[in-house]
Design a protein around this motif. Structure first.
Motif, PDB file in Angstrom:
ATOM      1  N   MET A 139      12.987 -18.317  19.870  1.00  0.00           N
ATOM      2  CA  MET A 139      13.746 -18.900  18.537  1.00  0.00           C
ATOM      3  C   MET A 139      13.034 -20.193  17.788  1.00  0.00           C
ATOM      4  SD  MET A 139      16.886 -18.180  21.116  1.00  0.00           S
ATOM      5  CE  MET A 139      18.542 -18.872  20.082  1.00  0.00           C
ATOM      6  N   ARG A 140      12.106 -21.241  18.499  1.00  0.00           N
ATOM      7  CA  ARG A 140      11.596 -22.607  18.195  1.00  0.00           C
ATOM      8  C   ARG A 140      10.840 -21.702  17.692  1.00  0.00           C
ATOM      9  NH1 ARG A 140      10.513 -22.956  24.136  1.00  0.00           N
ATOM     10  NH2 ARG A 140      10.798 -21.353  23.562  1.00  0.00           N
TER      11      ARG A 140
ATOM     12  N   LEU B 165      20.780 -16.835   3.053  1.00  0.00           N
ATOM     13  CA  LEU B 165      20.797 -17.812   4.055  1.00  0.00           C
ATOM     14  C   LEU B 165      20.926 -19.198   3.401  1.00  0.00           C
ATOM     15  CD1 LEU B 165      20.378 -16.333   7.132  1.00  0.00           C
ATOM     16  CD2 LEU B 165      17.524 -16.817   6.105  1.00  0.00           C
ATOM     17  N   SER B 166      20.870 -20.046   4.057  1.00  0.00           N
ATOM     18  CA  SER B 166      21.555 -21.707   3.632  1.00  0.00           C
ATOM     19  C   SER B 166      19.592 -22.228   4.682  1.00  0.00           C
ATOM     20  CB  SER B 166      22.287 -22.398   3.858  1.00  0.00           C
ATOM     21  OG  SER B 166      22.478 -21.759   5.212  1.00  0.00           O
TER      22      SER B 166
ATOM     23  N   TRP C 151      10.351 -22.653  11.458  1.00  0.00           N
ATOM     24  CA  TRP C 151      10.009 -23.054  12.790  1.00  0.00           C
ATOM     25  C   TRP C 151      11.781 -23.552  13.579  1.00  0.00           C
ATOM     26  CZ3 TRP C 151       7.402 -24.626  16.942  1.00  0.00           C
ATOM     27  CH2 TRP C 151       8.156 -25.514  17.007  1.00  0.00           C
ATOM     28  N   THR C 152      12.256 -23.180  14.649  1.00  0.00           N
ATOM     29  CA  THR C 152      13.817 -22.685  14.685  1.00  0.00           C
ATOM     30  C   THR C 152      15.092 -22.839  13.593  1.00  0.00           C
ATOM     31  OG1 THR C 152      12.957 -24.534  16.410  1.00  0.00           O
ATOM     32  CG2 THR C 152      15.311 -24.545  16.551  1.00  0.00           C
ATOM     33  N   ASN C 153      14.705 -21.058  13.314  1.00  0.00           N
ATOM     34  CA  ASN C 153      15.822 -21.514  12.234  1.00  0.00           C
ATOM     35  C   ASN C 153      16.849 -20.705  12.258  1.00  0.00           C
ATOM     36  OD1 ASN C 153      17.293 -20.020  10.005  1.00  0.00           O
ATOM     37  ND2 ASN C 153      15.506 -19.892   8.110  1.00  0.00           N
TER      38      ASN C 153
ATOM     39  N   VAL D 120      22.855 -28.205   9.746  1.00  0.00           N
ATOM     40  CA  VAL D 120      22.398 -28.890  11.201  1.00  0.00           C
ATOM     41  C   VAL D 120      21.671 -28.102  12.379  1.00  0.00           C
ATOM     42  CG1 VAL D 120      22.783 -30.923  12.806  1.00  0.00           C
ATOM     43  CG2 VAL D 120      23.634 -30.817  10.612  1.00  0.00           C
ATOM     44  N   VAL D 121      20.449 -28.358  12.906  1.00  0.00           N
ATOM     45  CA  VAL D 121      20.249 -27.383  13.794  1.00  0.00           C
ATOM     46  C   VAL D 121      21.194 -28.091  15.445  1.00  0.00           C
ATOM     47  CG1 VAL D 121      18.389 -26.229  15.931  1.00  0.00           C
ATOM     48  CG2 VAL D 121      18.189 -25.959  13.668  1.00  0.00           C
ATOM     49  N   TRP D 122      21.513 -27.549  16.666  1.00  0.00           N
ATOM     50  CA  TRP D 122      22.007 -28.020  17.449  1.00  0.00           C
ATOM     51  C   TRP D 122      22.067 -27.354  18.690  1.00  0.00           C
ATOM     52  CZ3 TRP D 122      25.595 -26.184  14.443  1.00  0.00           C
ATOM     53  CH2 TRP D 122      26.763 -26.001  15.065  1.00  0.00           C
ATOM     54  N   GLU D 123      22.105 -27.102  20.297  1.00  0.00           N
ATOM     55  CA  GLU D 123      22.318 -26.698  21.430  1.00  0.00           C
ATOM     56  C   GLU D 123      23.602 -26.401  21.636  1.00  0.00           C
ATOM     57  OE1 GLU D 123      19.631 -27.198  24.172  1.00  0.00           O
ATOM     58  OE2 GLU D 123      19.596 -25.724  25.285  1.00  0.00           O
TER      59      GLU D 123
END
Lengths: 657, 274
Positions: free
Chosen positions: A183-184, A549-550, A555-557, B70-73
């Motif tokens: 996932m990264r 998709l937005s 990377w980490t999508n 925004v990416v977060w966990e």
């Protein structure tokens, strides 16, 4: 033969118990999880874990009674023999957890304390405060880390399961590994495994706001289903009676609140605007206690949920006229509550702003548990009575002892195997044990039981010299699945900016799916409602075909991962709604206003959904429940007949459709 | 068709207020950080997570520019899994339990979100806390059981002892105590983990397992790990850890207990010439 490895997907209780058991037997494990395993959804379980114990035994309880309660609670939809084995193992599992250091609540003498839970008149629930799931998960997480330190378990955390790798076609297919994505880095790669254990939990996110964690999409189960694994009793979804509604999710208020004396009520006068504490006892309607004098507030969840729903939606008696009832613990000593229920007292105070030790909680039902799941089989054990046993009453001598292997044959590789050899399903993701309703505090048990008991079968499958080793499977079999998944990602990335705003926004599609599924396929179901729901799902699938998709990041999508899951959730949602439409009866959690009675003649059967690649939809059939141990009886929990109420109910049911 | 969702008692219609979110963003390791702002409508019962979910569905900045979600966990959203920890208005905490009505009660208030600074950023608000789990290995935070066979119950334990252990065992490895600690430093390279201060949480876990009937078999090894560089002696006694712990774990008490046990262990080793 080269080293055989087992792949475990999911790091909750079932996945960790399986990993530890398999690693301990000397077979190395590759453990995959979308999150650090210590953050898995099992952490949310609050109330406890059921097992017969010495105190209850001396009051007339037994493992067999636990089995009987579980079958009765599940309204006879579960295959029976695995449940017997699970109940027999429960005390051993508690002992094992105790040895692992779980800080169970203790009595003055230092013994494990017990509490009441729904569906039983005996104290048979062991607990660690009100965060039992967290404590059990941590104990298994610690043992997993120990084996990781020894090099027997390799963790792949933040890896998302994408697809099972199958060799062969149709009924000759067997599972030889998985394809997963980091996932990264977004790298997609295949992993070989002599067996694959799916332990990926429930699918609450299909219903939008539920008590589930945000990772509980059901995506992994849906992918296996689309690849050919059968899916059983999809329509059986548990709605928990007591949750705190929120903007992002509904937070569970454990059944242990009622087990420790919590009372559910509404003001007798509709729309009564007084504060709850100022309403005298005589002017409160304790409707569960009134309708179920024997079990009171501790009726099983589906019944409590329907009664709360009835009181609020049909009779418009909810607190202040809204969809809310009181769950009241304020008559208990605040220190006692802190000691026994501290975890959930804190959650309520944090998220609702009131201290439940002094102010009654406001709660409403929310989607909670997936009884249905991947179809699994088992090898029957040695207990096969000539005729099924009748009702087992407390104090009666059980018809069978608790030796290992009475219910399921210990170590048999068929135990909790899906229809695809080499592909197993453990824990909430399978359809075993809980039938049409799960009893409180049986979930933690079934997850750990699967890992410990059925893990041995996986080891025996892997060591079976008669099975062609996975290292002999051509690399092309794996490469093809990697390419299939890469193509999906490329298509999603290329979709950015192509869609028509909200119509093709995965988050909006997901939200609309949650709304229609909650409305049509949870507490109260009707033919018309479910047909409308299937129509809406068709519309959403058409919109999803052009999902846009937005985020195009490589990377980490997270947007990609979520959009992909929404597609898989739509597929599973269709099976859930369709199986509910075709089950023309009411049983456990599945309540049809147009077919209000249980119909054993036509529907004492498991629904089995098989994915049809031509239509992209479920072919649903109804197949025999493997019973033979217990004779079905009416599941009433001693409800008091009330002519006026039942008439009223039918009227309202007609208007609700 | 009747919907089964909960509804609060009907109240007079009020226009939904807006809260301004300032979010520190970063595309990946080694990439520069930048700030982006979002105006988020606030329905009842909002928390930081529901606002981030709204931004994910509507990724447009306050000045109208299209951006990425925004990416977060996050996982449980009930403050028991520890995943969604971040720095909110300068203070480290879980974002799920951060209620907007408490933190930003007025229309137009600002909420600032930043990733934790003591762990390497993966993207935006998502950080890599692998080092914390490695620390649990370092202190052997487990009970060394004789396998998963049926071997009867564990050691008996009084209610007080079990309540003490329960409190310590609530640690969800969230990292708040590390973020607030002046002695705990960012170490992107795992090579530096063994010698840099280990932080309060794993020290408290060592105490948890030293206090267990079977767990204490590894007491000496746990103490050894904490007596060397990066161990107990690196604690500067700032006591920030105990103030930010969301589970109110008595971390300073644990540090004190391990400190005393380490002293005893040092004497024991000296006199036993081990």
């Amino acid at each position: 033969m080269a080293e055989q490895r087992v792949i475990v997907v999911g790091g909750g209780l079932a996945g960790l118990a399986a990993s530890v058991r398999i690693a301990e037997a000397g077979v190395p494990v590759d453990l995959f999880s979308m999150c650090p395993v210590k953050r898995s959804h099992s952490v949310c379980a609050q109330g406890g874990i059921n097992a017969c114990n010495e105190v209850a035994r001396q009051q007339g309880y037994s493992e067999y009674q636990h089995f009987d309660e579980t079958i009765y609670g599940g309204d006879y939809l579960a295959d029976q023999a695995p449940v017997l084995e699970m109940a027999n193992w429960a005390p051993r599992i508690i002992d094992l957890l105790d040895r692992m250091g779980v800080p169970f609540n203790r009595t003055n003498e230092g013994r494990r304390d017990l509490r009441l839970f729904g569906g039983s008149l005996f104290k048979r629930t062991h607990f660690a405060g009100a965060t039992t799931g967290q404590q059990l998960l941590y104990a298994l997480d610690e043992q997993t880390r120990r084996h990781e330190d020894d090099g027997k378990i390799t963790k792949y955390e933040w890896w998302e399961f994408l697809w099972p790798v199958l060799e062969g076609e149709g009924s000759d297919a067997r599972c030889v590994g998985i394809v997963a994505q980091d996932m990264r880095t977004m790298q997609i790669r295949a992993f070989r495994g002599a067996a694959v254990v799916m332990a990926t939990g429930g699918n609450g996110l299909i219903f939008g706001q539920s008590t589930n964690s945000v990772i509980c999409t059901g995506g992994a189960a849906s992918r296996c289903y689309q690849a050919g694994a059968w899916y059983g009793n999809a329509e059986m979804i548990q709605v928990h009676p007591t949750a705190i509604p929120g903007a992002d999710k509904c937070r569970l208020m454990s059944e242990s609140a009622r087990g420790e004396g919590g009372r559910v009520w509404v003001p007798r006068k509709a729309g009564d605007a007084r504060t709850p504490k100022s309403i005298p006892d005589a002017e409160r309607w304790y409707f569960l206690e009134e309708r179920y004098p024997k079990y009171g507030n501790l009726v099983p969840r589906d019944i409590a949920t329907r009664e709360i729903f009835d009181v609020c939606v049909n009779e418009k008696m909810g607190v202040g006229g809204g969809n809310m009832v009181y769950l009241d613990l304020t008559h208990k000593d605040p220190d006692y509550l802190t000691r026994k229920l501290g975890g959930i007292m804190d959650i309520y105070e944090k998220f609702a702003g009131d201290d439940p030790r002094f102010t009654p909680m406001k709660i409403f039902p929310a989607v909670h548990y997936t009884m249905g799941g991947m179809w699994t089989t088992y090898a029957p054990g040695s207990y096969t009575p000539a005729t099924p046993h009748g009702e087992h009453k407390p104090g009666m001598v059980p018809p069978v002892d608790t030796e290992v292997g009475r219910g399921m044959a210990y170590g048999d590789p068929r135990n909790m195997s899906t229809n695809i050899p080499g592909l197993y399903a453990f824990g909430e993701v399978n359809f075993a044990y809980h039938g049409a309703t799960r009893l409180g505090a049986n979930a933690l048990l079934s997850c750990i039981f699967d890992g410990l008991f059925c893990g041995v079968g996986v080891v025996n499958h892997v060591n079976d010299a008669g099975i062609k080793p996975v290292e002999d499977v051509p690399q092309s079999v794996y490469d093809a699945v990697v390419r299939q998944e890469e193509a999906k990602c490329e298509r999603l990335i290329a979709s950015a900016g192509t869609g028509d705003g909200p119509a093709h926004n995965a988050y909006i599609i997901g939200k609309e799916m949650g709304e229609v599924m909650t409305s049509a396929s949870t507490v109260v179901k009707t033919e018309k409602g479910l047909e409308n729901c299937l129509g809406k799902l068709d519309e959403l699938r058409n919109r999803y075909a052009n999902v846009s998709l937005s985020d195009t990041a490589t990377w980490t999508n997270q947007a990609l991962s979520y959009a992909r899951a929404v597609g898989d959730m739509l597929v599973l949602a269709e099976a859930i709604a369709k199986a509910g439409l075709l089950r023309k009866e009411s049983r456990g959690s599945h309540y049809r206003t147009d077919y209000q009675d249980r119909d054993d003649e036509n529907f004492w059967r498991a629904s089995v959904s098989r994915f049809n690649p031509q239509t992209g939809k479920a072919d649903v059939s109804f197949e025999e429940v493997k019973a033979g141990l217990v004779e079905p009886r009416a599941r009433t929990y001693g409800k008091q007949a009330n002519e006026d109420k039942s008439e009223n109910k039918q009227e309202v049911a007609a208007s609700a459709s | 068709m009747t919907t089964a969702t909960a509804t609060p008692p009907p109240t007079a219609g009020k226009a939904m207020r807006t809260v301004h979110f300032r979010i520190k963003r970063c595309d990946g390791p080694g990439k520069p950080s930048r700030w982006e702002s979002f105006n988020v409508p606030i329905p009842a019962n909002s928390n930081v997570i529901s606002c981030l979910q709204w931004i994910a569905a509507n990724p447009t900045t306050a000045d109208g520019k299209a951006t990425t979600p925004v990416v977060w966990e996050s996982s449980c959203l009930e403050e028991v899994c520890g995943a969604c920890t971040m720095v909110i208005n300068g203070k480290v905490r879980q974002s799920c339990s951060c209620l907007i009505d408490e933190y930003a009660p007025n229309d137009g208030d600002t909420v600032t979100l930043e990733p934790m600074s003591k762990f390497p950023v993966i993207r935006d608000l998502w950080v890599d806390r692998t080092r914390m789990f490695a620390a649990l290995k370092r202190v052997k935070a487990w009970v060394p059981i004789d396998g998963t066979y049926s071997l009867g119950a564990g050691p008996m334990e009084g209610p007080r002892a079990s309540e003490t252990r329960y409190k310590l065992s609530e640690c969800m490895t969230c990292g708040c105590c590390m973020e607030a600690c002046p002695q705990y430093h960012l170490q992107a390279d795992p090579a530096g983990w063994e010698t840099s201060f280990i932080g309060a949480a794993p020290i408290s876990q060592a105490r948890l397992f030293n206090d267990h009937g079977t767990g204490k078999q590894l007491k000496s090894e746990r103490l050894e790990a904490l007596m060397g560089p990066g161990g107990i002696n690196d604690c500067g006694n700032a006591q920030n850890c105990v103030q930010v712990c969301p589970k109110e774990i008595p971390l300073t008490e644990s540090i004190g207990a391990i400190g005393r046990a380490a002293t005893v262990e040092a004497f024991r080793r000296f006199f036993m010439a081990k």
